[in-house]
Design a protein around this motif. Structure first.
Motif, PDB file in Angstrom:
ATOM      1  N   VAL A  71      -1.844  -4.016   9.085  1.00  0.00           N
ATOM      2  CA  VAL A  71      -1.153  -2.724   9.033  1.00  0.00           C
ATOM      3  C   VAL A  71      -0.939  -2.282   7.597  1.00  0.00           C
ATOM      4  O   VAL A  71      -1.162  -1.112   7.244  1.00  0.00           O
ATOM      5  N   SER A  72      -0.495  -3.212   6.746  1.00  0.00           N
ATOM      6  CA  SER A  72      -0.224  -2.866   5.350  1.00  0.00           C
ATOM      7  C   SER A  72      -1.485  -2.355   4.655  1.00  0.00           C
ATOM      8  O   SER A  72      -1.468  -1.335   3.974  1.00  0.00           O
ATOM      9  N   SER A  73      -2.587  -3.085   4.823  1.00  0.00           N
ATOM     10  CA  SER A  73      -3.830  -2.695   4.159  1.00  0.00           C
ATOM     11  C   SER A  73      -4.370  -1.383   4.720  1.00  0.00           C
ATOM     12  O   SER A  73      -4.804  -0.504   3.975  1.00  0.00           O
ATOM     13  N   ALA A  74      -4.333  -1.229   6.051  1.00  0.00           N
ATOM     14  CA  ALA A  74      -4.817   0.006   6.663  1.00  0.00           C
ATOM     15  C   ALA A  74      -3.990   1.200   6.218  1.00  0.00           C
ATOM     16  O   ALA A  74      -4.515   2.293   5.966  1.00  0.00           O
ATOM     17  N   THR A  75      -2.669   1.003   6.096  1.00  0.00           N
ATOM     18  CA  THR A  75      -1.811   2.097   5.654  1.00  0.00           C
ATOM     19  C   THR A  75      -2.096   2.468   4.218  1.00  0.00           C
ATOM     20  O   THR A  75      -2.171   3.656   3.872  1.00  0.00           O
ATOM     21  N   VAL A  76      -2.245   1.456   3.362  1.00  0.00           N
ATOM     22  CA  VAL A  76      -2.539   1.744   1.957  1.00  0.00           C
ATOM     23  C   VAL A  76      -3.872   2.479   1.836  1.00  0.00           C
ATOM     24  O   VAL A  76      -4.047   3.329   0.962  1.00  0.00           O
ATOM     25  N   MET A  77      -4.815   2.173   2.727  1.00  0.00           N
ATOM     26  CA  MET A  77      -6.088   2.904   2.721  1.00  0.00           C
ATOM     27  C   MET A  77      -5.872   4.402   2.975  1.00  0.00           C
ATOM     28  O   MET A  77      -6.597   5.235   2.443  1.00  0.00           O
ATOM     29  N   THR A  78      -4.878   4.723   3.798  1.00  0.00           N
ATOM     30  CA  THR A  78      -4.592   6.146   4.022  1.00  0.00           C
ATOM     31  C   THR A  78      -3.861   6.746   2.827  1.00  0.00           C
ATOM     32  O   THR A  78      -3.920   7.947   2.598  1.00  0.00           O
ATOM     33  N   TYR A  79      -3.161   5.899   2.059  1.00  0.00           N
ATOM     34  CA  TYR A  79      -2.403   6.405   0.912  1.00  0.00           C
ATOM     35  C   TYR A  79      -3.265   6.641  -0.328  1.00  0.00           C
ATOM     36  O   TYR A  79      -2.919   7.457  -1.166  1.00  0.00           O
ATOM     37  N   PHE A 134      -2.872   5.215  -7.695  1.00  0.00           N
ATOM     38  CA  PHE A 134      -4.151   4.846  -7.095  1.00  0.00           C
ATOM     39  C   PHE A 134      -4.545   3.421  -7.480  1.00  0.00           C
ATOM     40  O   PHE A 134      -5.048   2.655  -6.654  1.00  0.00           O
ATOM     41  N   ILE A 135      -4.306   3.056  -8.731  1.00  0.00           N
ATOM     42  CA  ILE A 135      -4.613   1.702  -9.193  1.00  0.00           C
ATOM     43  C   ILE A 135      -3.784   0.676  -8.427  1.00  0.00           C
ATOM     44  O   ILE A 135      -4.306  -0.342  -7.933  1.00  0.00           O
ATOM     45  N   VAL A 136      -2.490   0.941  -8.305  1.00  0.00           N
ATOM     46  CA  VAL A 136      -1.598   0.009  -7.614  1.00  0.00           C
ATOM     47  C   VAL A 136      -2.008  -0.127  -6.152  1.00  0.00           C
ATOM     48  O   VAL A 136      -2.027  -1.234  -5.593  1.00  0.00           O
ATOM     49  N   ALA A 137      -2.330   0.990  -5.514  1.00  0.00           N
ATOM     50  CA  ALA A 137      -2.763   0.943  -4.115  1.00  0.00           C
ATOM     51  C   ALA A 137      -4.043   0.115  -3.974  1.00  0.00           C
ATOM     52  O   ALA A 137      -4.201  -0.651  -3.017  1.00  0.00           O
ATOM     53  N   SER A 138      -4.956   0.257  -4.923  1.00  0.00           N
ATOM     54  CA  SER A 138      -6.205  -0.510  -4.890  1.00  0.00           C
ATOM     55  C   SER A 138      -5.941  -2.007  -5.045  1.00  0.00           C
ATOM     56  O   SER A 138      -6.568  -2.840  -4.373  1.00  0.00           O
ATOM     57  N   LEU A 139      -5.010  -2.360  -5.929  1.00  0.00           N
ATOM     58  CA  LEU A 139      -4.656  -3.763  -6.102  1.00  0.00           C
ATOM     59  C   LEU A 139      -4.040  -4.341  -4.826  1.00  0.00           C
ATOM     60  O   LEU A 139      -4.322  -5.482  -4.444  1.00  0.00           O
ATOM     61  N   ILE A 140      -3.210  -3.557  -4.160  1.00  0.00           N
ATOM     62  CA  ILE A 140      -2.595  -4.027  -2.919  1.00  0.00           C
ATOM     63  C   ILE A 140      -3.668  -4.300  -1.868  1.00  0.00           C
ATOM     64  O   ILE A 140      -3.609  -5.306  -1.141  1.00  0.00           O
ATOM     65  N   ILE A 141      -4.656  -3.414  -1.787  1.00  0.00           N
ATOM     66  CA  ILE A 141      -5.765  -3.635  -0.855  1.00  0.00           C
ATOM     67  C   ILE A 141      -6.478  -4.942  -1.189  1.00  0.00           C
ATOM     68  O   ILE A 141      -6.780  -5.755  -0.306  1.00  0.00           O
ATOM     69  N   TYR A 142      -6.730  -5.170  -2.469  1.00  0.00           N
ATOM     70  CA  TYR A 142      -7.414  -6.401  -2.880  1.00  0.00           C
ATOM     71  C   TYR A 142      -6.552  -7.630  -2.590  1.00  0.00           C
ATOM     72  O   TYR A 142      -7.038  -8.653  -2.086  1.00  0.00           O
TER      73      TYR A 142
END
Length: 536
Positions: A370-378, A412-420
């Protein structure tokens, strides 16, 4: 509300939610199962420095929240997280974000029902097995709870909003009481005990996989309900910022008190060996405070239930918004003329929430997804906001984010790091799902709304996102073993690469936006008349 029905007999959303309603929607979603489980998850991964993960999570979500504060203030639309990408980059990006959002939103109500059942199992043993599994009775209890959520949402958004405000006010008291009581039992030595702690890598993993980002995701509720907010240009941005700020303070204090109140004996096997089934309640009993444990068990039913109720409703708004863009089945864009509730979308949200409880997953099994999928929308939010400043410069922005040129790329950078940080196991199938959805769109594009946007232009405005996904897929695969990769890229090289990728993707994404914002009457139909005074 004046008219809730258009000339075709179709209903419209009602603007009935005030600032407190919107703020309590955010807080009600933030104070859910996350506070009951995430403090232990953070401690297992990061030890005594787990509170740092909460600070990082709060800053990350705060930056993203500021971007959405501008977007939702200027364009207060139900399910705005789905619509803004469509406005700035066209139908393909809107379609991809719709699929990611459907996964991210629809599963939360089921997760919260599972969390409630997990805590309730302590005093109703028949709800689960001794090995942590779930019984048939336990699943039916979850199912009945989801039905209750559905019925509360089905009749009126006003009733839903008021019920949520009362429930949130009540359930805010329990974590506050927990903090006050546990502060009297702090062991200072716990904060210097690093046995089994994961260091900074553990902090990073905790942000995305321990439930920390999951806990903060509730800020989006004000965005999702913007189409039903009174004075949305003022109230929505303020509610976003208020909910994140209050949630951050509460969660950081909860993490610190949890770490400090642990008995020395419980840490004999190291931080990773912590294994309370009901973390705060079990800790209270270990400290001899049975009364607090009982209060926590009662709240463990209320907190997740309130959050699940909110998410079932917000899932319906996201499905409604996706249908409004034209890239999802139109039947889900219908609104009940009588009470302004998108009932077809609510039915689908309910069915999906039940689906996510099969085949009986645990709370932790879904949180990372859920966290990763949500960050993908963000991730698209900062890019959409920056792009719309250029392509829709005439839109009135009651909240204009200062320093957008700095905050948006950092977000955007922070969101990308969270996905990783979420890791290869989850990233592989989520990114794979997005790439498959892109191929599907190209196959069926003739039945999708072109909105006078040539397919070539749509692909041009989407290409940056596809390249970003592919490169992130590869970095996740070859990244550090701590994040599930094969280890070819060691930390911090892997994360430096993610930062570089994010910067390139951000500026490419902003430049690749549609020449003119894709804000059409079809997109804003449900708001006709209610925002007539605004220069949209």
């Amino acid at each position: 509300m004046s008219s809730v029905q258009n000339s075709s007999g179709e209903g419209k959303l009602k603007r009935q939610l005030g600032f407190l309603d919107l703020t309590f929607l955010g807080l009600g979603a933030i104070i859910g199962s996350g506070w009951l489980f995430a403090s232990q998850g953070g401690a297992q991964l990061a030890g005594p420095t787990a509170w740092v993960a909460w600070v990082i999570g709060a800053v990350a979500v705060g930056l993203i929240g500021l971007v959405y504060a501008e977007l939702s203030g200027a364009l207060p639309r139900a399910g705005g997280i789905i619509r803004y990408p469509d406005y700035s980059h066209g139908p393909i990006v809107g379609f991809l974000m719709g699929i990611a959002a459907l996964v991210a939103y629809s599963s939360v109500a089921g997760i919260e029902a599972e969390a409630m059942r997990g805590y309730a199992q302590t005093w109703w043993k028949a709800l689960g097995t001794s090995t942590g599994g779930i019984t048939t009775l336990g699943w039916f209890v979850q199912f009945i709870l989801l039905i209750v959520f559905f019925l509360i949402n089905y009749w009126s958004v006003n009733i839903f909003g008021k019920v949520n405000s009362v429930v949130t006010a009540i359930k805010f008291i329990v974590p506050l009481l927990t903090i006050i009581v546990l502060l009297t039992h702090v062991h200072g030595a716990n904060f210097s005990n690093t046995k089994g702690a994961g260091g900074f890598t553990g902090i990073e993993s905790a942000v995305s996989t321990a439930g920390i980002i999951f806990a903060f995701l509730g800020f989006r509720q004000a965005v999702d309900f913007a189409g039903e907010a009174k004075n949305p240009q003022k109230n929505v941005p303020l509610a976003i910022i208020t909910a994140i700020a209050i949630g951050a303070v509460l969660y950081i204090l909860l993490q610190i008190t949890f770490i400090g109140a642990l008995t020395p004996g419980s840490l004999s096997g190291g931080w990773a060996a912590l294994n309370y089934k009901s973390p705060f309640a079990d800790l209270a009993r270990a400290l001899g405070m049975a009364w607090l444990a009982n209060v926590l068990f009662a709240d463990a039913v209320l907190s997740p239930s309130g959050t699940g109720n909110i998410y079932l409703s917000s899932t319906a708004r996201v499905i409604f918004a996706w249908a409004r863009t034209g890239t999802f089945f139109k039947v889900f864009s219908r609104v009940s003329p009588k009470n302004g509730v998108p009932r077809p979308a609510l039915w689908l949200a309910f069915i999906l929430s039940v689906f996510w409880t099969l085949p009986f997953p645990t709370w932790g099994a879904l949180v990372g997804v859920v966290s990763s999928a949500t960050v993908m929308t963000y991730i698209i939010g900062p890019i959409s906001a920056a792009a719309l400043r250029r392509t829709a410069s005439g839109i009135h922005r009651p909240f204009r984010l200062g320093g957008m040129g700095v905050i948006a790329p950092i977000a955007f950078i922070v969101a990308s790091l969270i996905i990783y940080w979420t890791g290869w196991k989850i990233d592989s199938w989520l990114i794979g799902l997005q790439l498959a959805a892109f191929v599907l769109y190209l196959i069926i594009n003739k039945v999708m709304p072109s909105e006078n946007i040539a397919l070539g232009q749509q692909i041009k405005s989407t290409s940056w996102l596809i390249v970003y996904y592919i490169v992130m897929f590869l970095v996740s695969k070859f990244g550090d073993k701590a994040f599930g990769g094969c280890g070819a890229l060691k930390t911090p090289v892997d994360q430096i690469i993610v930062v570089v990728i994010a910067l390139i993707a951000y500026y490419w994404g902003v430049a690749a936006a549609l020449p003119k914002a894709n804000i059409t009457e079809e997109h804003t139909e449900e708001d006709a008349g209610s925002l007539a005074a605004q220069p949209y």
